[in-house]
Design a protein around this motif. Structure first.
Motif, PDB file in Angstrom:
ATOM      1  N   GLY A 189      25.784 -23.611  36.173  1.00  0.00           N
ATOM      2  CA  GLY A 189      26.779 -24.607  36.557  1.00  0.00           C
ATOM      3  C   GLY A 189      28.144 -24.148  36.063  1.00  0.00           C
ATOM      4  O   GLY A 189      28.235 -23.203  35.257  1.00  0.00           O
ATOM      5  N   LEU A 190      29.200 -24.785  36.529  1.00  0.00           N
ATOM      6  CA  LEU A 190      30.549 -24.419  36.093  1.00  0.00           C
ATOM      7  C   LEU A 190      31.335 -25.658  35.699  1.00  0.00           C
ATOM      8  O   LEU A 190      31.180 -26.725  36.309  1.00  0.00           O
ATOM      9  CB  LEU A 190      31.299 -23.701  37.226  1.00  0.00           C
ATOM     10  CG  LEU A 190      30.773 -22.348  37.704  1.00  0.00           C
ATOM     11  CD1 LEU A 190      31.635 -21.825  38.846  1.00  0.00           C
ATOM     12  CD2 LEU A 190      30.709 -21.327  36.571  1.00  0.00           C
ATOM     13  N   LEU A 196      31.280 -20.992  32.567  1.00  0.00           N
ATOM     14  CA  LEU A 196      29.868 -21.257  32.290  1.00  0.00           C
ATOM     15  C   LEU A 196      29.749 -22.226  31.119  1.00  0.00           C
ATOM     16  O   LEU A 196      30.653 -22.324  30.292  1.00  0.00           O
ATOM     17  CB  LEU A 196      29.158 -19.946  31.920  1.00  0.00           C
ATOM     18  CG  LEU A 196      29.233 -18.828  32.962  1.00  0.00           C
ATOM     19  CD1 LEU A 196      28.673 -17.525  32.371  1.00  0.00           C
ATOM     20  CD2 LEU A 196      28.453 -19.209  34.217  1.00  0.00           C
ATOM     21  N   LEU A 197      28.604 -22.927  31.046  1.00  0.00           N
ATOM     22  CA  LEU A 197      28.365 -23.842  29.914  1.00  0.00           C
ATOM     23  C   LEU A 197      27.092 -23.415  29.188  1.00  0.00           C
ATOM     24  O   LEU A 197      26.148 -22.922  29.828  1.00  0.00           O
ATOM     25  CB  LEU A 197      28.100 -25.266  30.386  1.00  0.00           C
ATOM     26  CG  LEU A 197      29.122 -26.040  31.184  1.00  0.00           C
ATOM     27  CD1 LEU A 197      28.877 -25.843  32.665  1.00  0.00           C
ATOM     28  CD2 LEU A 197      29.014 -27.521  30.847  1.00  0.00           C
ATOM     29  N   LEU A 198      27.064 -23.653  27.885  1.00  0.00           N
ATOM     30  CA  LEU A 198      25.821 -23.498  27.127  1.00  0.00           C
ATOM     31  C   LEU A 198      25.189 -24.865  26.975  1.00  0.00           C
ATOM     32  O   LEU A 198      25.878 -25.840  26.663  1.00  0.00           O
ATOM     33  CB  LEU A 198      26.119 -22.945  25.732  1.00  0.00           C
ATOM     34  CG  LEU A 198      26.623 -21.507  25.635  1.00  0.00           C
ATOM     35  CD1 LEU A 198      26.952 -21.175  24.175  1.00  0.00           C
ATOM     36  CD2 LEU A 198      25.605 -20.514  26.176  1.00  0.00           C
ATOM     37  N   ASP A 199      23.871 -24.962  27.202  1.00  0.00           N
ATOM     38  CA  ASP A 199      23.216 -26.242  26.905  1.00  0.00           C
ATOM     39  C   ASP A 199      22.371 -26.135  25.635  1.00  0.00           C
ATOM     40  O   ASP A 199      21.774 -27.117  25.188  1.00  0.00           O
ATOM     41  CB  ASP A 199      22.415 -26.788  28.090  1.00  0.00           C
ATOM     42  CG  ASP A 199      21.365 -25.832  28.600  1.00  0.00           C
ATOM     43  OD1 ASP A 199      21.207 -24.741  28.000  1.00  0.00           O
ATOM     44  OD2 ASP A 199      20.695 -26.156  29.597  1.00  0.00           O
ATOM     45  N   ARG A 200      22.331 -24.907  25.069  1.00  0.00           N
ATOM     46  CA  ARG A 200      21.790 -24.665  23.723  1.00  0.00           C
ATOM     47  C   ARG A 200      22.583 -23.481  23.197  1.00  0.00           C
ATOM     48  O   ARG A 200      23.107 -22.699  24.000  1.00  0.00           O
ATOM     49  CB  ARG A 200      20.307 -24.270  23.784  1.00  0.00           C
ATOM     50  CG  ARG A 200      19.332 -25.366  24.115  1.00  0.00           C
ATOM     51  CD  ARG A 200      17.887 -24.954  23.720  1.00  0.00           C
ATOM     52  NE  ARG A 200      17.550 -23.579  24.069  1.00  0.00           N
ATOM     53  CZ  ARG A 200      16.800 -23.227  25.116  1.00  0.00           C
ATOM     54  NH1 ARG A 200      16.306 -24.150  25.934  1.00  0.00           N
ATOM     55  NH2 ARG A 200      16.525 -21.957  25.361  1.00  0.00           N
ATOM     56  N   VAL A 343      26.298 -32.919  32.902  1.00  0.00           N
ATOM     57  CA  VAL A 343      25.542 -31.766  32.403  1.00  0.00           C
ATOM     58  C   VAL A 343      25.659 -31.706  30.875  1.00  0.00           C
ATOM     59  O   VAL A 343      26.763 -31.525  30.345  1.00  0.00           O
ATOM     60  CB  VAL A 343      26.085 -30.451  33.027  1.00  0.00           C
ATOM     61  CG1 VAL A 343      25.435 -29.249  32.377  1.00  0.00           C
ATOM     62  CG2 VAL A 343      25.863 -30.446  34.526  1.00  0.00           C
ATOM     63  N   PRO A 344      24.562 -31.902  30.156  1.00  0.00           N
ATOM     64  CA  PRO A 344      24.608 -31.791  28.700  1.00  0.00           C
ATOM     65  C   PRO A 344      25.067 -30.388  28.274  1.00  0.00           C
ATOM     66  O   PRO A 344      24.674 -29.412  28.904  1.00  0.00           O
ATOM     67  CB  PRO A 344      23.152 -32.032  28.283  1.00  0.00           C
ATOM     68  CG  PRO A 344      22.520 -32.732  29.435  1.00  0.00           C
ATOM     69  CD  PRO A 344      23.226 -32.214  30.659  1.00  0.00           C
ATOM     70  N   PRO A 358      30.372 -37.440  34.915  1.00  0.00           N
ATOM     71  CA  PRO A 358      30.223 -36.058  35.388  1.00  0.00           C
ATOM     72  C   PRO A 358      31.254 -35.137  34.732  1.00  0.00           C
ATOM     73  O   PRO A 358      32.400 -35.516  34.536  1.00  0.00           O
ATOM     74  CB  PRO A 358      30.481 -36.183  36.898  1.00  0.00           C
ATOM     75  CG  PRO A 358      30.084 -37.567  37.235  1.00  0.00           C
ATOM     76  CD  PRO A 358      30.473 -38.396  36.022  1.00  0.00           C
ATOM     77  N   ASN A 359      30.797 -33.956  34.357  1.00  0.00           N
ATOM     78  CA  ASN A 359      31.665 -33.013  33.655  1.00  0.00           C
ATOM     79  C   ASN A 359      31.561 -31.596  34.195  1.00  0.00           C
ATOM     80  O   ASN A 359      32.314 -30.720  33.804  1.00  0.00           O
ATOM     81  CB  ASN A 359      31.293 -32.991  32.167  1.00  0.00           C
ATOM     82  CG  ASN A 359      29.852 -32.550  31.961  1.00  0.00           C
ATOM     83  OD1 ASN A 359      28.958 -32.962  32.700  1.00  0.00           O
ATOM     84  ND2 ASN A 359      29.616 -31.695  30.974  1.00  0.00           N
TER      85      ASN A 359
END
Ligand code: UTP
Length: 464
Positions: A189-190, A196-200, A343-344, A358-359
């Motif tokens: 996701g962007l 990019l995002l980290l979810d961990r 998106v967490p 939404p983010n």
């Protein structure tokens, strides 16, 4: 050779995405290996297309759709020719037909833990969606003395539990060598800034690349080759959430073959102008599905002289593809569909933040976007109550309750076609539950041939 830290760093720096490695020093060996594999798999050409799609989406209202009209449709009255159905039966008997199920979705609206196909929907037996689909394929194999290879697309998130479920249930009677699982692609996701995002701390947020991801997955996972090795020429495509689907229905197969189509689409009349189905249209001699959200109210509501909706027919993602078309399409870049979602993500300290609004953007490919590429497409009408009642939501429309109701209603109609009375209440709803295993009967005609003499319905009926 696997990707190294410095290789990953330079790949990311080039794209100004080095924040992906922000927690590197805190990661253990296994976490590092996982993160490097993710960076290695990142395709920045895809990310560039995503950013472009994003800029378009954020920049302006959708461009006008241009000229199109309703697509030609074979109506129910036209589509039932027995000689054409025989063509479908012949294709099945010759072992050239395969079944292609997309089951990689996340089922977020249903909110069920685990693959949606494991959801227990049978009104009496609690058979899972997977069981019902698999038993229909087994029934076809038995009825037509043939083999129907079954291909199931999963995602990274549900592949292992899906396979385990089939193992646990002995593939529901199917020969395991004819059941093939393959994993679809995952896309990052962007953020609105295109990052990019980290979810961990050790994981880039990714999600399945949409049901349209099947095209590239078929090639990358070697499924096209497997289909070729088995001599398949015709693939019936369906979604996991609809237990009413008539898998590889011979009449539909027959129409596909008689019309020498590259893709065939089952369509049904929309209930009303506001129903959110994508409609089939014709443009420049090609078929296309236009999403509900892309039509103006005027287009949705336009009527013909006889008062019918001009764009009447919607697609519910039941298709037939020729093998050659799938192969040709496997390398196409389908358009991207963008959705703004919650998106967490990890904050600067590595803690998980669950946003209230939404983010970030998710990207998906949709299978119907291949339609305009087909030289010849056939749209075939079906009766909704016979073939379409998906499990999408936990409650309300398109929920387990409505699906079970429609499953029972379909069996009740079969009994009545066989001349057997079904107890119904004042509204016409059956007052008993009825469930028929696909291997007992696939339709009313099969049922007629099997029912014992003087059969009567006094309470719930389970036939298997
Ligand atoms: P939906 O678009 O209804 O999505 O998928 P879903 O994942 O089942 O449910 P929500 O939207 O999260 O609530 C239609 C079909 O396409 C498959 C699904 O498994 C379902 O059979 N699909 C969807 C995939 O195989 N992969 C995807 O990336 C998305």
């Amino acid at each position: 050779m696997a990707m190294t830290y410095s290789g990953a760093l330079s790949k990311l720096i080039e794209q100004k995405q080095e924040h992906v490695l922000a927690f590197w020093d805190e990661l253990d060996e296994a976490q590092r290996v996982g993160l490097l594999a993710q960076v290695e798999a990142l395709d920045f050409a895809d990310v560039a297309r995503m950013r472009k799609a994003l800029a378009k989406q954020v920049g302006a209202a959708s461009p006008p759709l241009g000229e199109f009209g309703p697509a030609p449709v074979l109506t129910l009255a036209e589509a039932g020719d027995p000689a054409v159905r025989e063509l479908g039966v012949d294709a099945l008997r010759s072992g050239k037909v395969g079944a292609l199920l997309v089951a990689g979705g996340q089922g977020s609206r249903l909110g069920y833990e685990g693959p949606k196909g494991c959801y227990e929907i049978g009104p009496i037996t609690h058979a899972s969606l997977f069981e019902i689909h698999a038993r229909k394929i087994l029934a076809l194999e038995q009825k037509f003395n043939t083999e129907v290879p079954f291909y199931i697309m999963t995602s990274e998130a549900n592949d292992a539990p899906t396979k385990a479920f089939f193992e646990e249930h002995a593939h529901f009677g199917l020969a395991p060598e004819r059941v093939t699982f393959f994993v679809q692609g995952m896309w990052p996701g962007l953020t609105p800034e295109g990052n990019l995002l980290l979810d961990r701390p050790d994981h880039i947020f990714v999600s399945p690349d949409g049901h349209g991801g099947i095209l590239s997955a078929l090639r990358i996972r070697g499924v096209l080759q497997d289909m070729a090795d088995r001599g398949l020429s015709t693939l019936f495509y369906f979604q996991v959430d609809n237990p009413l689907v008539e898998i590889a229905d011979p009449a539909f197969l027959g129409q596909h073959l008689a019309n020498d189509a590259e893709i065939s689409v089952k369509v049904c009349a929309k209930r009303d102008a506001a129903e959110g189905l994508g409609v089939v249209v014709a443009r420049d001699g090609h078929s296309e599905v236009i999403e509900y959200s892309d039509l103006t109210d005027a287009q949705k509501e336009e009527r013909t002289a006889d008062g019918q909706l001009r764009l009447l027919y919607g697609s519910v993602a039941i298709h037939i593809f020729t093998f050659g078309f799938l192969k040709r399409e496997a390398d196409q870049n389908l358009p991207l569909h963008v959705a703004f979602k919650k998106v967490p993500y990890c904050d600067a300290s590595g803690a998980l933040v669950k946003p209230d609004a939404p983010n970030a953007y998710k990207f998906e490919k949709f299978i119907f976007d291949v339609l305009p590429d087909a030289e010849r497409a056939t749209n075939v009408e079906f009766a909704r109550e016979e073939e379409f009642s998906p499990v999408k939501n936990a409650e309300g429309n398109d929920s387990p309750a409505t699906t079970r109701r429609d499953m029972v209603a379909k069996c009740a109609r079969w009994f009545e076609e066989c001349g057997i009375a079904v107890p119904r209440d004042a509204d016409g709803t059956p007052t008993v539950a009825i469930e028929i295993d696909p291997c007992y009967a696939l339709n009313a005609e099969d049922l007629k041939g099997k029912l014992p003499a003087n059969f009567k319905i006094a309470g719930d009926v389970l036939l298997k």
